[in-house]
Design a protein around this motif. Structure first.
Motif, PDB file in Angstrom:
ATOM      1  N   HIS A  58       1.957  -9.918  -0.940  1.00 24.85           N
ATOM      2  CA  HIS A  58       2.691  -9.550   0.279  1.00 24.85           C
ATOM      3  C   HIS A  58       3.364 -10.775   0.897  1.00 24.85           C
ATOM      4  O   HIS A  58       3.195 -11.903   0.440  1.00 24.85           O
ATOM      5  N   ALA A  59       4.091 -10.548   1.973  1.00 26.99           N
ATOM      6  CA  ALA A  59       4.592 -11.608   2.860  1.00 26.99           C
ATOM      7  C   ALA A  59       4.812 -10.978   4.224  1.00 26.99           C
ATOM      8  O   ALA A  59       5.120  -9.782   4.326  1.00 26.99           O
ATOM      9  N   ASP A  60       4.669 -11.793   5.259  1.00 27.04           N
ATOM     10  CA  ASP A  60       4.811 -11.253   6.615  1.00 27.04           C
ATOM     11  C   ASP A  60       6.197 -10.679   6.868  1.00 27.04           C
ATOM     12  O   ASP A  60       6.359  -9.764   7.684  1.00 27.04           O
ATOM     13  N   ILE A  61       7.216 -11.180   6.146  1.00 24.79           N
ATOM     14  CA  ILE A  61       8.586 -10.724   6.405  1.00 24.79           C
ATOM     15  C   ILE A  61       9.000  -9.500   5.593  1.00 24.79           C
ATOM     16  O   ILE A  61      10.044  -8.912   5.873  1.00 24.79           O
ATOM     17  N   TYR A  62       8.236  -9.095   4.583  1.00 23.53           N
ATOM     18  CA  TYR A  62       8.680  -8.012   3.711  1.00 23.53           C
ATOM     19  C   TYR A  62       8.924  -6.725   4.495  1.00 23.53           C
ATOM     20  O   TYR A  62       8.029  -6.224   5.177  1.00 23.53           O
ATOM     21  N   THR A  63      10.141  -6.227   4.365  1.00 20.35           N
ATOM     22  CA  THR A  63      10.653  -5.088   5.151  1.00 20.35           C
ATOM     23  C   THR A  63      10.256  -5.224   6.624  1.00 20.35           C
ATOM     24  O   THR A  63       9.877  -4.283   7.275  1.00 20.35           O
ATOM     25  N   LYS A  64      10.362  -6.469   7.085  1.00 22.44           N
ATOM     26  CA  LYS A  64      10.101  -6.816   8.492  1.00 22.44           C
ATOM     27  C   LYS A  64       8.704  -6.379   8.948  1.00 22.44           C
ATOM     28  O   LYS A  64       8.531  -5.873  10.057  1.00 22.44           O
ATOM     29  N   GLY A  65       7.738  -6.578   8.078  1.00 25.53           N
ATOM     30  CA  GLY A  65       6.347  -6.276   8.422  1.00 25.53           C
ATOM     31  C   GLY A  65       5.888  -4.892   8.002  1.00 25.53           C
ATOM     32  O   GLY A  65       4.679  -4.620   7.968  1.00 25.53           O
ATOM     33  N   LYS A  66       6.821  -4.022   7.674  1.00 29.64           N
ATOM     34  CA  LYS A  66       6.446  -2.647   7.335  1.00 29.64           C
ATOM     35  C   LYS A  66       5.692  -2.561   6.011  1.00 29.64           C
ATOM     36  O   LYS A  66       4.856  -1.668   5.826  1.00 29.64           O
ATOM     37  N   ALA A  67       5.983  -3.474   5.084  1.00 32.77           N
ATOM     38  CA  ALA A  67       5.289  -3.456   3.789  1.00 32.77           C
ATOM     39  C   ALA A  67       3.785  -3.617   4.002  1.00 32.77           C
ATOM     40  O   ALA A  67       2.981  -2.891   3.399  1.00 32.77           O
ATOM     41  N   GLU A  68       3.398  -4.554   4.849  1.00 33.27           N
ATOM     42  CA  GLU A  68       1.972  -4.753   5.111  1.00 33.27           C
ATOM     43  C   GLU A  68       1.393  -3.583   5.899  1.00 33.27           C
ATOM     44  O   GLU A  68       0.252  -3.165   5.649  1.00 33.27           O
ATOM     45  N   GLN A  69       2.149  -3.030   6.824  1.00 30.44           N
ATOM     46  CA  GLN A  69       1.663  -1.888   7.591  1.00 30.44           C
ATOM     47  C   GLN A  69       1.374  -0.689   6.691  1.00 30.44           C
ATOM     48  O   GLN A  69       0.338  -0.025   6.817  1.00 30.44           O
ATOM     49  N   VAL A  70       2.291  -0.418   5.780  1.00 31.62           N
ATOM     50  CA  VAL A  70       2.125   0.710   4.864  1.00 31.62           C
ATOM     51  C   VAL A  70       0.934   0.464   3.940  1.00 31.62           C
ATOM     52  O   VAL A  70       0.141   1.381   3.674  1.00 31.62           O
ATOM     53  N   PHE A  71       0.787  -0.766   3.439  1.00 30.39           N
ATOM     54  CA  PHE A  71      -0.364  -1.082   2.589  1.00 30.39           C
ATOM     55  C   PHE A  71      -1.659  -0.912   3.382  1.00 30.39           C
ATOM     56  O   PHE A  71      -2.679  -0.455   2.844  1.00 30.39           O
ATOM     57  N   GLY A  72      -1.600  -1.261   4.651  1.00 23.63           N
ATOM     58  CA  GLY A  72      -2.758  -1.063   5.513  1.00 23.63           C
ATOM     59  C   GLY A  72      -3.162   0.399   5.608  1.00 23.63           C
ATOM     60  O   GLY A  72      -4.347   0.737   5.657  1.00 23.63           O
ATOM     61  N   ARG A  73      -2.174   1.285   5.620  1.00 26.27           N
ATOM     62  CA  ARG A  73      -2.461   2.716   5.638  1.00 26.27           C
ATOM     63  C   ARG A  73      -3.121   3.151   4.326  1.00 26.27           C
ATOM     64  O   ARG A  73      -4.004   4.016   4.323  1.00 26.27           O
ATOM     65  N   VAL A  74      -2.682   2.557   3.221  1.00 25.53           N
ATOM     66  CA  VAL A  74      -3.307   2.859   1.924  1.00 25.53           C
ATOM     67  C   VAL A  74      -4.774   2.453   1.966  1.00 25.53           C
ATOM     68  O   VAL A  74      -5.661   3.210   1.535  1.00 25.53           O
ATOM     69  N   LEU A  75      -5.066   1.273   2.484  1.00 24.91           N
ATOM     70  CA  LEU A  75      -6.443   0.802   2.581  1.00 24.91           C
ATOM     71  C   LEU A  75      -7.262   1.650   3.549  1.00 24.91           C
ATOM     72  O   LEU A  75      -8.454   1.893   3.313  1.00 24.91           O
ATOM     73  N   GLN A  76      -6.632   2.098   4.602  1.00 22.14           N
ATOM     74  CA  GLN A  76      -7.329   2.927   5.588  1.00 22.14           C
ATOM     75  C   GLN A  76      -7.820   4.230   4.959  1.00 22.14           C
ATOM     76  O   GLN A  76      -8.914   4.716   5.263  1.00 22.14           O
ATOM     77  N   ALA A  77      -6.997   4.773   4.072  1.00 20.03           N
ATOM     78  CA  ALA A  77      -7.367   6.021   3.404  1.00 20.03           C
ATOM     79  C   ALA A  77      -8.410   5.789   2.311  1.00 20.03           C
ATOM     80  O   ALA A  77      -9.101   6.732   1.898  1.00 20.03           O
ATOM     81  N   ARG A  78      -8.508   4.545   1.838  1.00 22.01           N
ATOM     82  CA  ARG A  78      -9.461   4.201   0.779  1.00 22.01           C
ATOM     83  C   ARG A  78     -10.219   2.927   1.154  1.00 22.01           C
ATOM     84  O   ARG A  78      -9.979   1.857   0.602  1.00 22.01           O
ATOM     85  N   PRO A  79     -11.130   3.003   2.120  1.00 24.85           N
ATOM     86  CA  PRO A  79     -11.816   1.799   2.600  1.00 24.85           C
ATOM     87  C   PRO A  79     -12.622   1.073   1.529  1.00 24.85           C
ATOM     88  O   PRO A  79     -12.891  -0.125   1.661  1.00 24.85           O
ATOM     89  N   ASP A  80     -12.988   1.778   0.451  1.00 24.29           N
ATOM     90  CA  ASP A  80     -13.741   1.136  -0.628  1.00 24.29           C
ATOM     91  C   ASP A  80     -12.879   0.188  -1.455  1.00 24.29           C
ATOM     92  O   ASP A  80     -13.392  -0.673  -2.168  1.00 24.29           O
ATOM     93  N   LEU A  81     -11.559   0.344  -1.325  1.00 19.19           N
ATOM     94  CA  LEU A  81     -10.635  -0.398  -2.185  1.00 19.19           C
ATOM     95  C   LEU A  81     -10.583  -1.884  -1.852  1.00 19.19           C
ATOM     96  O   LEU A  81     -10.384  -2.710  -2.745  1.00 19.19           O
TER      97      LEU A  81
END
Length: 326
Positions: A58-81
């Motif tokens: 990742h990087a903090d600037i990718y799609t102006k922060g949205k890339a990390e936010q979306v990945f965070g949602r993926v992790l939220q749905a799969r906390p074991d990951l």
């Protein structure tokens, strides 16, 4: 001789490929991400996991922060990951805003603030690896060292590295930073050959046209710094993209890749990545696509690297150069 990735030697990751998450979250604009973007990220992550990829870039600037936010949602749905994967992110680039141009910032304040943003967007407590994204001409190594020490002591970052840096720039930082850098991420591919050309053009006029820092590959290999390749697939230039406007030697190389893939009953992506991974530096390609099918097409890359011959490697290299070796 069996070689081991520098990241594996440090106990960080043994994933030979990594998935670059720059496309996640939509466009580089102020529009918020949507549920569709989350679904697309989930599909990309699942595709990556299905072929053994456990490292995500990742990087903090990718799609102006949205890339990390979306990945965070993926992790939220799969906390074991979270504990099954390695998450790497970057900081140090500030995008242009208002009258201010895009710029670089390795100040202590910016690094600490950036990592807090990384963690908040990803919804995690720590980064496995933090990279300084692009060299800042105003860098003060002691200030970076202070930031890194605070991040490590607080448990927010486990390992540090750099991106797009020369050997001298790394040495300049390292004289103030006790922890050795784990990573240097650079552009390397069949379409970006400077990392090889700088070796073969010593004492050659053609060497003046090579844009790669002298001794960088050798330094990283000596210091066990993991070399990561961004844009390793050259945006599909050798694996199916329309390249009718490209130079003849690029078109011929694409045909050669396709023929090799057919002969070896594999994909063009596996040949292109296998060529990079054949290099003794144990380069780790960062796949930059969110398309699940293209991700899965990379599954055979490590095997193709192990099967590739020296003659095949040189045949691809010379073809992609478009000129014979000196």
């Amino acid at each position: 001789m069996t070689k081991v990735m520098p990241l594996a030697k440090r106990g960080i990751s043994n994933s030979r490929l990594a998935l670059g998450c720059m496309p996640f979250g939509g466009g580089w604009d102020a529009e918020p991400f949507t549920e569709q973007h989350v679904k697309e990220a989930e599909a990309a992550v699942e595709a990556a996991l299905s072929i053994g990829i456990t490292m995500f870039d990742h990087a903090d600037i990718y799609t102006k922060g949205k890339a990390e936010q979306v990945f965070g949602r993926v992790l939220q749905a799969r906390p074991d990951l979270r504990e099954q994967i390695v998450i790497q992110s970057k900081c140090g680039i500030q995008l242009g805003e208002g009258d201010l141009p895009g710029r670089f910032n390795f100040s202590k304040e910016h690094i600490l603030h950036s990592v807090d943003g990384n963690l908040e967007r990803l919804g995690i407590d720590y980064l496995d690896v933090l990279l300084l994204h692009r060299p800042d001409p105003l860098v003060e190594p002691e200030e970076v060292a202070e930031a890194f020490a605070k991040l490590k002591s607080s448990g927010k970052v486990r390992y540090f590295g750099v991106s797009n840096m020369s050997a001298s720039q790394i040495k300049f930082l390292q004289q103030a930073i006790p922890d050795s850098f784990a990573v240097n991420q650079l552009e390397m591919s069949l379409n970006h050959l400077h990392f090889v050309d700088h070796v073969v053009h010593v004492n050659q006029q053609a060497g003046t046209e090579v844009n790669f820092a002298e001794g960088l590959m050798e330094y990283c290999r000596t210091e066990d710094i993991q070399l990561q390749a961004w844009s390793p697939l050259a945006q599909g230039k050798f694996s199916g993209r329309d390249i009718k406007d490209e130079p003849k030697h690029i078109q011929q190389t694409a045909q050669l890749v396709q023929q090799m893939a057919a002969d070896k009953e594999t994909t063009a992506e596996a040949i292109v990545l296998g060529w990079l991974m054949y290099h003794p530096a144990m380069i780790q390609p960062i796949i930059g696509t969110s398309n699940p099918e293209r991700i899965k097409a990379c599954a055979d890359a490590e095997r193709q690297a192990s099967l590739m011959t020296r003659d095949e490697w040189y045949t691809l290299y010379v073809s992609a150069r478009g000129t014979l070796l000196p």
